[in-house]
Design an enzyme around this catalytic site. Structure first.
Site, PDB file in Angstrom:
ATOM      1  N   GLY A  93       0.871  -1.162  -0.049  1.00 20.53           N
ATOM      2  CA  GLY A  93       0.014  -0.002  -0.239  1.00 20.53           C
ATOM      3  C   GLY A  93       0.969   1.266  -0.034  1.00 20.53           C
ATOM      4  N   ASP A 110       8.711   5.166   8.093  1.00 16.93           N
ATOM      5  CA  ASP A 110       8.437   6.561   8.517  1.00 16.93           C
ATOM      6  C   ASP A 110       7.562   7.283   7.764  1.00 16.93           C
ATOM      7  OD1 ASP A 110      10.004   7.495   6.718  1.00 16.93           O
ATOM      8  OD2 ASP A 110      11.781   8.053   8.146  1.00 16.93           O
ATOM      9  N   ARG A 156       3.952  13.869  -7.510  1.00 15.18           N
ATOM     10  CA  ARG A 156       4.020  13.202  -8.821  1.00 15.18           C
ATOM     11  C   ARG A 156       2.683  13.334  -9.330  1.00 15.18           C
ATOM     12  NH1 ARG A 156       6.245   7.351  -6.782  1.00 15.18           N
ATOM     13  NH2 ARG A 156       4.580   6.846  -5.497  1.00 15.18           N
ATOM     14  N   ARG A 196      -1.754   0.179  -9.641  1.00 17.74           N
ATOM     15  CA  ARG A 196      -0.672  -0.887  -9.945  1.00 17.74           C
ATOM     16  C   ARG A 196      -1.173  -2.193 -10.362  1.00 17.74           C
ATOM     17  NH1 ARG A 196       3.208   1.664  -6.807  1.00 17.74           N
ATOM     18  NH2 ARG A 196       2.161   3.762  -6.112  1.00 17.74           N
ATOM     19  N   ASP A 198       4.111  -4.472  -7.564  1.00 19.90           N
ATOM     20  CA  ASP A 198       3.566  -3.185  -6.831  1.00 19.90           C
ATOM     21  C   ASP A 198       3.926  -1.798  -7.613  1.00 19.90           C
ATOM     22  OD1 ASP A 198       5.739  -4.215  -5.055  1.00 19.90           O
ATOM     23  OD2 ASP A 198       5.437  -2.249  -4.413  1.00 19.90           O
ATOM     24  N   ASN A 199       5.101  -2.127  -8.284  1.00 24.83           N
ATOM     25  CA  ASN A 199       5.977  -0.852  -8.977  1.00 24.83           C
ATOM     26  C   ASN A 199       5.432  -1.111 -10.503  1.00 24.83           C
ATOM     27  OD1 ASN A 199       6.822  -0.034  -6.522  1.00 24.83           O
ATOM     28  ND2 ASN A 199       8.905  -1.088  -6.844  1.00 24.83           N
TER      29      ASN A 199
END
Length: 520
Positions: free
Chosen positions: A123, A157, A208, A215, A284-285
């Site tokens: 996610g 983080d 972006r 995806r 996932d990319n």
């Protein structure tokens, strides 16, 4: 049902060959009185999906944000005047410190295979979607990368550092200028808040843009959980919003897989043709729109090595340059497996996947012919290409400079080949040059015409790691001028730009120590 894909991606595949956006309408302008950021006409079609697809949340503010860089070309795609992006309220918005009135910020859930291994739920761990703006070519989603923790951050983080944000910003825009399908980067903002990576670095946020950030892993998520209704909802959303021409197909889900497979093959052919390495081709990319997505440990090839690995984390070389085409195919198999409950049969899924190899082969051959100045196709062109890459690999010729200099070769003047011959062991080059000249004679094309055509497809300037590093080091001292200069050079990669020749030089010795990893 299970589709059997080829997982042997650790070895070199058998076949290892390998613009400007017009402003079409009036943008939101800063002329006259300043535009209030709360007046941005944001929409969010993804937020119209059921709540299970995302988590609504606010970005986490950063102290004292400041402007680093912006892309005027990306701004035009979103219908924004770039002058707006330096205003304090826009800096605050694109850092996550202020959320416009019409925004519906959210983080999307997805899953995926990482380095060929099922990773389960992933996610948007450090990305928050603000919404979308209408542009001349359709809506563009604005996503803040580095905007703080989300429920999908796992042990992270939720932040991005200035170093990686500048790299993503510059490469997104460089790839677009090269004509390669990609997400875009609108603006980078920074903060002096410290972020711990290998060392303490300053925080940043890169905004972006893409029509969608869905995806392959977005579909894998629901398939792995045996949620056919959610899977169908997502597929129907993608088809209706981005592939409406497929809605009337006899099997629209098969048609979706086929089109995404074709786009993926073409995208990777473009990568191979410029020596670009993604570094983390996890499912996932992988964009459902066939866009280059998630710039992390990427790299452009310097000295050619077909087995080069640009990601220091990739110890097994899964995502080497030579493996990228086969990994792209493997990822499409993973998408097919996820869509199989909707497609209905293995045979129909395999029929869709069958477009990958001819689509990749056709596109890479087309691109390589253009790079070699060949306007026609001949049966033995593949052998010429293979011999060329073998020559480059054996001599570690610089990828970008070789193709750019190749345009200077004169058909009937082998005695003037020194600029090219000096990149190789001379006997090796001379043997290949004889074959190349014989092929050129079939073209009936004058040298000057061929060079002009080759210069339009062989860039003089690419984002070499050492160029990015030099801009980053200045930016870390609050001097962002080199980021702006480098962006201006990369926006015109095919132009001669004689005053910028230093940006096309071979990497200095210190650049050999540069390494990028998944933390980059």
């Amino acid at each position: 049902m299970f589709i059997d894909g080829d997982d042997s991606v650790h070895h070199r595949p058998k076949n290892s060959r390998y613009g400007r956006i017009p402003l079409l309408f009036s943008p939101l302008t800063a002329t006259g009185s300043a535009i209030n950021v709360d007046d941005l006409p944001l929409d969010n079609s993804f937020a119209g999906l059921p709540p299970a697809f995302y988590t609504r949340l606010m970005p986490t503010p950063l102290p004292a944000p400041y402007f680093v860089a912006a892309s005027a070309r990306a701004a035009a795609l979103a219908g924004l005047d770039p002058a707006l992006l330096e205003q304090d309220d826009f800096v605050a918005t694109f850092t996550g410190n202020h959320v416009p009135a019409r925004a519906k910020p959210l983080a999307a859930v997805y899953s995926g295979h990482q380095f060929g291994v099922w990773a389960g739920q992933l996610g948007d761990g450090r990305a928050i979607l603000l919404g979308q703006l209408a542009g001349p070519h359709g809506p563009m989603e604005l996503q803040l990368k580095g905007a703080g923790k989300t429920p999908y951050s796992r042990m992270g983080d939720g932040r991005a550092v200035l170093r990686s944000s500048i790299r993503e910003f510059l490469c997104s825009e460089a790839m677009a200028a090269l004509g390669i399908p990609t997400t875009r980067a609108l603006v980078v903002t920074g903060s002096d808040q410290g972020i711990l990576r290998e060392t303490v670095e300053s925080a940043a946020v890169v905004t972006r843009m893409a029509p969608s950030f869905v995806r392959f892993g977005s579909f894998e998520h629901w398939s792995s959980r045996d949620k056919p209704e959610e899977l169908r909802i997502l597929a129907d959303y993608v088809i209706a919003t981005f592939y409406p021409e497929l809605a009337g197909a006899p099997n629209p889900y098969q048609a979706l897989l086929k089109e995404v497979t074709r786009r993926t093959a073409h995208m990777i052919a473009h990568w191979q043709a410029v020596g670009f390495m993604h570094g983390v081709m996890n499912t996932d990319n992988m964009s459902i729109l066939g866009l280059t997505l998630d710039y992390g440990p990427f790299g452009f090839m310097d000295a050619f090595d077909s087995e080069h690995i640009c990601n220091h984390t990739d110890q097994q070389g899964r995502y080497s340059y030579a493996n990228q085409p086969q990994v792209g195919h493997w990822n499409c198999y993973a998408l097919a497996q996820a869509l199989l409950p909707l497609i209905g049969s293995v045979e129909e899924a395999e029929e869709a996947l069958a477009v990958y190899q001819p689509a990749f082969a056709g596109k890479i051959d087309e691109l390589l012919r253009a790079k070699l100045g060949l306007a026609t196709a001949q049966d033995d062109d593949a052998q010429l290409f293979d011999a060329m890459f073998s020559l480059m690999h054996a001599n570690h010729a610089d990828f970008t400079l070789f193709f750019r200099k190749l345009g200077t070769l004169r058909l009937d003047a082998p005695d003037q080949d020194a600029p090219l011959r000096d990149m190789f062991r001379r006997d090796d080059f001379d043997a290949w040059a004889v074959r190349y000249r014989a092929r050129l004679r079939l073209e009936n094309r004058v040298d000057s015409e061929r060079k002009l055509a080759m210069d339009k497809v062989n860039p003089k300037y690419v984002l070499r790691n050492y160029l990015a590093q030099a801009a980053i080091e200045k930016a870390q001292d609050k001097d962002f001028s080199e980021v702006a200069r480098l962006l201006a050079v990369l926006e015109h990669p095919f132009d001669e730009q004689p005053h910028n020749d230093r940006y096309c030089a071979l990497p200095p010795d210190w650049a050999s120590h540069l390494a990028v990893s998944c933390s980059s």
